[in-house]
Design a protein around this motif. Structure first.
Motif, PDB file in Angstrom:
ATOM      1  N   PHE A 138      -4.920  -9.131  19.858  1.00  0.00           N
ATOM      2  CA  PHE A 138      -5.153  -9.895  18.632  1.00  0.00           C
ATOM      3  C   PHE A 138      -5.118  -8.971  17.421  1.00  0.00           C
ATOM      4  CE2 PHE A 138      -8.137 -11.600  15.449  1.00  0.00           C
ATOM      5  CZ  PHE A 138      -7.567 -12.842  15.209  1.00  0.00           C
ATOM      6  N   LEU A 139      -5.763  -7.805  17.522  1.00  0.00           N
ATOM      7  CA  LEU A 139      -5.801  -6.861  16.406  1.00  0.00           C
ATOM      8  C   LEU A 139      -4.423  -6.267  16.127  1.00  0.00           C
ATOM      9  CD1 LEU A 139      -9.148  -4.988  17.167  1.00  0.00           C
ATOM     10  CD2 LEU A 139      -8.743  -6.694  15.402  1.00  0.00           C
ATOM     11  N   PHE A 140      -3.634  -6.041  17.165  1.00  0.00           N
ATOM     12  CA  PHE A 140      -2.286  -5.519  16.955  1.00  0.00           C
ATOM     13  C   PHE A 140      -1.415  -6.520  16.200  1.00  0.00           C
ATOM     14  CE2 PHE A 140      -2.867  -2.526  20.713  1.00  0.00           C
ATOM     15  CZ  PHE A 140      -2.946  -1.404  19.898  1.00  0.00           C
ATOM     16  N   THR A 141      -1.721  -7.816  16.382  1.00  0.00           N
ATOM     17  CA  THR A 141      -0.939  -8.848  15.701  1.00  0.00           C
ATOM     18  C   THR A 141      -1.466  -9.112  14.300  1.00  0.00           C
ATOM     19  OG1 THR A 141      -0.457  -9.920  17.814  1.00  0.00           O
ATOM     20  CG2 THR A 141      -0.107 -11.225  15.822  1.00  0.00           C
ATOM     21  N   PHE A 142      -2.771  -9.368  14.185  1.00  0.00           N
ATOM     22  CA  PHE A 142      -3.360  -9.793  12.913  1.00  0.00           C
ATOM     23  C   PHE A 142      -4.185  -8.696  12.234  1.00  0.00           C
ATOM     24  CE2 PHE A 142      -2.770 -13.770  15.331  1.00  0.00           C
ATOM     25  CZ  PHE A 142      -1.913 -14.410  14.450  1.00  0.00           C
ATOM     26  N   GLY A 143      -3.874  -7.475  12.525  1.00  0.00           N
ATOM     27  CA  GLY A 143      -4.513  -6.336  11.877  1.00  0.00           C
ATOM     28  C   GLY A 143      -3.476  -5.280  11.610  1.00  0.00           C
ATOM     29  N   TRP A 144      -3.236  -4.438  12.621  1.00  0.00           N
ATOM     30  CA  TRP A 144      -2.242  -3.376  12.498  1.00  0.00           C
ATOM     31  C   TRP A 144      -0.841  -3.947  12.299  1.00  0.00           C
ATOM     32  CZ3 TRP A 144      -4.854   0.786  11.597  1.00  0.00           C
ATOM     33  CH2 TRP A 144      -6.080   0.995  12.212  1.00  0.00           C
ATOM     34  N   GLY A 145      -0.577  -5.079  12.948  1.00  0.00           N
ATOM     35  CA  GLY A 145       0.740  -5.694  12.806  1.00  0.00           C
ATOM     36  C   GLY A 145       1.022  -6.147  11.388  1.00  0.00           C
ATOM     37  N   VAL A 146       0.007  -6.683  10.715  1.00  0.00           N
ATOM     38  CA  VAL A 146       0.164  -7.109   9.324  1.00  0.00           C
ATOM     39  C   VAL A 146       0.447  -5.907   8.432  1.00  0.00           C
ATOM     40  CG1 VAL A 146      -1.044  -8.119   7.347  1.00  0.00           C
ATOM     41  CG2 VAL A 146      -1.222  -9.193   9.599  1.00  0.00           C
ATOM     42  N   LEU A 147      -0.257  -4.801   8.663  1.00  0.00           N
ATOM     43  CA  LEU A 147      -0.007  -3.590   7.881  1.00  0.00           C
ATOM     44  C   LEU A 147       1.423  -3.088   8.088  1.00  0.00           C
ATOM     45  CD1 LEU A 147      -3.365  -1.687   8.510  1.00  0.00           C
ATOM     46  CD2 LEU A 147      -2.601  -2.659   6.336  1.00  0.00           C
ATOM     47  N   ALA A 148       1.891  -3.140   9.338  1.00  0.00           N
ATOM     48  CA  ALA A 148       3.257  -2.712   9.621  1.00  0.00           C
ATOM     49  C   ALA A 148       4.271  -3.602   8.916  1.00  0.00           C
ATOM     50  CB  ALA A 148       3.499  -2.732  11.134  1.00  0.00           C
ATOM     51  N   LEU A 149       4.011  -4.901   8.889  1.00  0.00           N
ATOM     52  CA  LEU A 149       4.905  -5.829   8.194  1.00  0.00           C
ATOM     53  C   LEU A 149       4.955  -5.542   6.698  1.00  0.00           C
ATOM     54  CD1 LEU A 149       4.228  -9.272   9.935  1.00  0.00           C
ATOM     55  CD2 LEU A 149       6.349  -7.945   9.967  1.00  0.00           C
ATOM     56  N   MET A 150       3.828  -5.118   6.120  1.00  0.00           N
ATOM     57  CA  MET A 150       3.814  -4.765   4.695  1.00  0.00           C
ATOM     58  C   MET A 150       4.771  -3.608   4.423  1.00  0.00           C
ATOM     59  SD  MET A 150      -0.208  -4.821   3.675  1.00  0.00           S
ATOM     60  CE  MET A 150      -1.264  -6.242   3.975  1.00  0.00           C
ATOM     61  N   VAL A 151       4.729  -2.606   5.298  1.00  0.00           N
ATOM     62  CA  VAL A 151       5.601  -1.442   5.123  1.00  0.00           C
ATOM     63  C   VAL A 151       7.061  -1.846   5.262  1.00  0.00           C
ATOM     64  CG1 VAL A 151       6.210   0.815   6.055  1.00  0.00           C
ATOM     65  CG2 VAL A 151       3.799   0.142   5.911  1.00  0.00           C
ATOM     66  N   VAL A 152       7.372  -2.679   6.268  1.00  0.00           N
ATOM     67  CA  VAL A 152       8.745  -3.138   6.472  1.00  0.00           C
ATOM     68  C   VAL A 152       9.221  -3.955   5.278  1.00  0.00           C
ATOM     69  CG1 VAL A 152      10.230  -4.621   7.888  1.00  0.00           C
ATOM     70  CG2 VAL A 152       8.572  -3.088   8.979  1.00  0.00           C
ATOM     71  N   PHE A 153       8.362  -4.847   4.803  1.00  0.00           N
ATOM     72  CA  PHE A 153       8.698  -5.660   3.632  1.00  0.00           C
ATOM     73  C   PHE A 153       9.020  -4.777   2.433  1.00  0.00           C
ATOM     74  CE2 PHE A 153       7.237  -7.447  -0.386  1.00  0.00           C
ATOM     75  CZ  PHE A 153       7.924  -8.650  -0.447  1.00  0.00           C
ATOM     76  N   ALA A 154       8.194  -3.760   2.201  1.00  0.00           N
ATOM     77  CA  ALA A 154       8.398  -2.860   1.059  1.00  0.00           C
ATOM     78  C   ALA A 154       9.733  -2.126   1.180  1.00  0.00           C
ATOM     79  CB  ALA A 154       7.246  -1.863   0.963  1.00  0.00           C
ATOM     80  N   ALA A 155      10.067  -1.699   2.399  1.00  0.00           N
ATOM     81  CA  ALA A 155      11.320  -0.969   2.593  1.00  0.00           C
ATOM     82  C   ALA A 155      12.527  -1.872   2.368  1.00  0.00           C
ATOM     83  CB  ALA A 155      11.352  -0.391   4.011  1.00  0.00           C
ATOM     84  N   VAL A 156      12.470  -3.094   2.884  1.00  0.00           N
ATOM     85  CA  VAL A 156      13.596  -4.021   2.738  1.00  0.00           C
ATOM     86  C   VAL A 156      13.769  -4.425   1.279  1.00  0.00           C
ATOM     87  CG1 VAL A 156      14.441  -6.334   3.320  1.00  0.00           C
ATOM     88  CG2 VAL A 156      13.438  -4.887   5.099  1.00  0.00           C
ATOM     89  N   ALA A 157      12.663  -4.776   0.613  1.00  0.00           N
ATOM     90  CA  ALA A 157      12.745  -5.195  -0.787  1.00  0.00           C
ATOM     91  C   ALA A 157      13.269  -4.074  -1.675  1.00  0.00           C
ATOM     92  CB  ALA A 157      11.372  -5.653  -1.273  1.00  0.00           C
ATOM     93  N   THR A 158      12.898  -2.847  -1.370  1.00  0.00           N
ATOM     94  CA  THR A 158      13.372  -1.703  -2.141  1.00  0.00           C
ATOM     95  C   THR A 158      14.880  -1.511  -1.972  1.00  0.00           C
ATOM     96  OG1 THR A 158      11.227  -0.595  -1.898  1.00  0.00           O
ATOM     97  CG2 THR A 158      13.111   0.779  -2.511  1.00  0.00           C
ATOM     98  N   ALA A 159      15.363  -1.757  -0.765  1.00  0.00           N
ATOM     99  CA  ALA A 159      16.783  -1.531  -0.472  1.00  0.00           C
ATOM    100  C   ALA A 159      17.699  -2.550  -1.135  1.00  0.00           C
ATOM    101  CB  ALA A 159      17.006  -1.545   1.042  1.00  0.00           C
ATOM    102  N   LEU A 160      17.171  -3.727  -1.465  1.00  0.00           N
ATOM    103  CA  LEU A 160      18.004  -4.765  -2.071  1.00  0.00           C
ATOM    104  C   LEU A 160      18.387  -4.394  -3.503  1.00  0.00           C
ATOM    105  CD1 LEU A 160      16.133  -7.933  -0.736  1.00  0.00           C
ATOM    106  CD2 LEU A 160      18.275  -6.950   0.113  1.00  0.00           C
ATOM    107  N   ARG A 161      19.536  -4.899  -3.937  1.00  0.00           N
ATOM    108  CA  ARG A 161      20.071  -4.544  -5.253  1.00  0.00           C
ATOM    109  C   ARG A 161      19.344  -5.297  -6.365  1.00  0.00           C
ATOM    110  NH1 ARG A 161      24.213  -6.448  -8.545  1.00  0.00           N
ATOM    111  NH2 ARG A 161      24.714  -8.118  -7.068  1.00  0.00           N
ATOM    112  N   TRP A 162      19.136  -4.604  -7.480  1.00  0.00           N
ATOM    113  CA  TRP A 162      18.526  -5.221  -8.663  1.00  0.00           C
ATOM    114  C   TRP A 162      19.535  -6.150  -9.336  1.00  0.00           C
ATOM    115  CZ3 TRP A 162      13.611  -4.723 -10.946  1.00  0.00           C
ATOM    116  CH2 TRP A 162      12.743  -3.854 -10.269  1.00  0.00           C
TER     117      TRP A 162
END
Length: 516
Positions: free
Chosen positions: A475-499
């Protein structure tokens, strides 16, 4: 980043503005004064030395809260954009930090709405004391239908439909814009919140046993001042309650006019928020004193006086006991609702403004698509029978790790990565009638990141050694550490997209000194 002659750049054209300083101050106060002020601060103070806690709290406010708040103001006001825009203008490689802050706000918005809906429903429950003789059983079994720490997929109609309606209302406010939507809402709700809560506190002070509650809150345990945990608790409370280091004040200050008195406004917001927290502590513990008196026990023997339990279990018990309980209940839960709503719109604005800046979306389009996505996730996760456990885990990991990490990185980027602190100090001084000394650079560049790193490491050691609230690891890997990991992935993908809008051809305009 262009460092040539200052000129008005394309991204500045047509940028929304607050109508004036008052609109910004009320919006900033509305963001800072949230649910944590009412249910978190009194408990933290009580567990951390009572009256003695006010000393580390004020030290933390002056040495971390105000400096980071002013850092947020200076970044947003000087670089004129949402968090990703600001960090991109500091340097291309720093844009990801801005999107990480957007991800934090995205996640917080999804679960914050759930607590607001609970408070709104309890406002109505107060009218006929619908929780009955056992508020704990009503809250957990009847209202939330809490089953187990897992995503169940079983929706609760009594939460789903009010949440859907409140999401529609919230997105409508945001779609109206900074001046006609957010500013108008905060000009109504923040004064109303202050009036309602002041009435509530006055009522609490005249309850039997209130003095015992105030003694429990203010009586100092001076031995607590030598406990490092108490100081960490003080810095944590100040940090989280001021809405700093995750993009809110960067975004809000970007809508200020060029001639804005930044530092004094920051002090007003910081000390206004602190005053409300102390007022909340007085009201909450006067009320707990009444409950202890009714039960014939000491205040420190009461149960469920922390966090969600304080608001949705202990206070309903008190409301059922006291004369005029339904009226008191309506005041309390309506105050919670308003405090949560004004904070929520500030969190959502961070996300919407970021997508507006990068993808050239209109406000209505950004609100509909991005706000709609947040609302959908919120409904899917937090109107189900497992919502309480999901919310608890996501909130703890997001705030205790994500926000603290964001603050550390922000201080390092500005202080070491770009060496912008002297320029930001000059900007604050030029835009303020009250200047800042070099102490501000020392705090933001050295002391605060060191302190926050210590806090973060301590938290990580605890969470790794002992599973949070003894929830299952899956449960913690999904709704704890997993959420933090998704934040990092989101930040990387959004940064890579063109302005879709020009962002790099920007030069901070010189600011004329205010009142000098």
């Amino acid at each position: 980043m262009n460092t040539g002659a200052a000129t008005a750049s394309a991204p500045e054209v047509g940028r929304e503005r607050w109508s004036g300083q008052l609109g910004f101050v009320l919006a900033a106060l509305g963001s800072a004064v949230g649910l944590g002020n009412i249910w978190r601060f009194p408990n933290v103070a009580y567990e951390s030395g009572g009256g003695a806690f006010l000393i580390p709290y004020l030290v933390a406010l002056l040495t971390a809260g105000v400096p980071i708040l002013l850092l947020d103001y200076s970044l947003g006001h000087r670089f004129r954009g949402a968090a990703p825009t600001v960090f991109r203008r500091l340097g291309r490689r720093f844009e990801g930090l801005g999107w990480f802050q957007v991800a934090i706000c995205f996640v917080i918005a999804t679960y914050y709405m759930a607590i607001i809906v609970w408070a709104l429903r309890y406002t109505l429950f107060s009218l006929d004391l619908a929780w009955g003789a056992d508020p704990a059983a009503f809250f957990q079994n009847d209202f939330l239908q809490a089953e187990e720490p897992a995503y169940t997929g079983r929706f609760i109609g009594g939460i789903f439909w009010p949440m859907l309606g409140l999401w529609i209302a919230t997105l409508a406010v945001l779609a109206l814009g900074v001046k006609k939507g957010i500013e108008v809402a905060t000009k109504v709700f923040v004064p109303l919140l202050a009036v309602l809560f002041f009435i509530l506190v006055i009522r609490a002070l005249f309850l039997e046993g209130a003095a015992a509650g105030l003694d429990a809150f203010f009586t100092p345990d001076w031995n607590a001042l030598v406990d490092p945990g108490v100081w960490i608790a003080a810095y944590s409370q100040v940090f989280f309650s001021l809405s700093i280091a995750f993009g809110i004040m960067i975004t809000y200050s970007s809508y200020l006019r060029r001639r804005s008195n930044l530092a004094p406004v920051g002090y007003v917001v910081a000390f206004g928020n602190a005053s409300f927290e102390i007022l909340a502590g007085i009201g909450v513990f006067a009320t707990l004193g009444f409950m202890a008196y009714q039960q014939g026990v000491a205040v420190d023997q009461l149960e469920n006086i922390a966090g969600i339990g304080l608001s949705f279990i202990t206070f309903p018990q008190i409301i059922s006991m006291m004369p005029g309980g339904p009226f008191f209940g309506v005041l309390f839960f309506l105050s919670l609702t308003l405090a949560g709503f004004t904070s929520l719109i500030s969190v959502l604005q961070v996300v919407i403004a970021a997508f507006q800046d990068k993808f050239a979306l209109s406000r209505v389009s950004a609100t509909a698509f991005i706000g709609g996505a947040i609302a959908a996730i919120s409904l899917v996760l937090y109107s189900t029978t497992g919502a309480m456990f999901i919310l608890d885990s996501v909130d703890a990991h997001t705030n205790e790790i994500g926000v603290v990490l964001s603050a550390i990185l922000m201080c390092l980027v500005v202080g070491i990565g770009t060496r912008q602190l002297p320029a930001l100090r000059r900007h604050l001084n030029a835009a303020s009638t009250l200047g800042l000394g070099r102490w501000w650079i020392a705090l933001v560049g050295i002391a605060i990141p060191l302190l926050l790193t210590f806090m973060l490491v301590s938290t990580l050691v605890t969470l790794i050694a002992e599973p949070y609230e003894e929830y299952p690891q899956s449960f913690l890997f999904t709704f704890g550490w997993g959420v933090l990991a998704l934040m990092v992935v989101f930040a990387a993908v959004a940064t890579a997209l063109r302005w879709r809008r020009p962002v790099d051809d920007f030069t901070p305009e010189p600011v004329q000194e205010v009142g000098r």
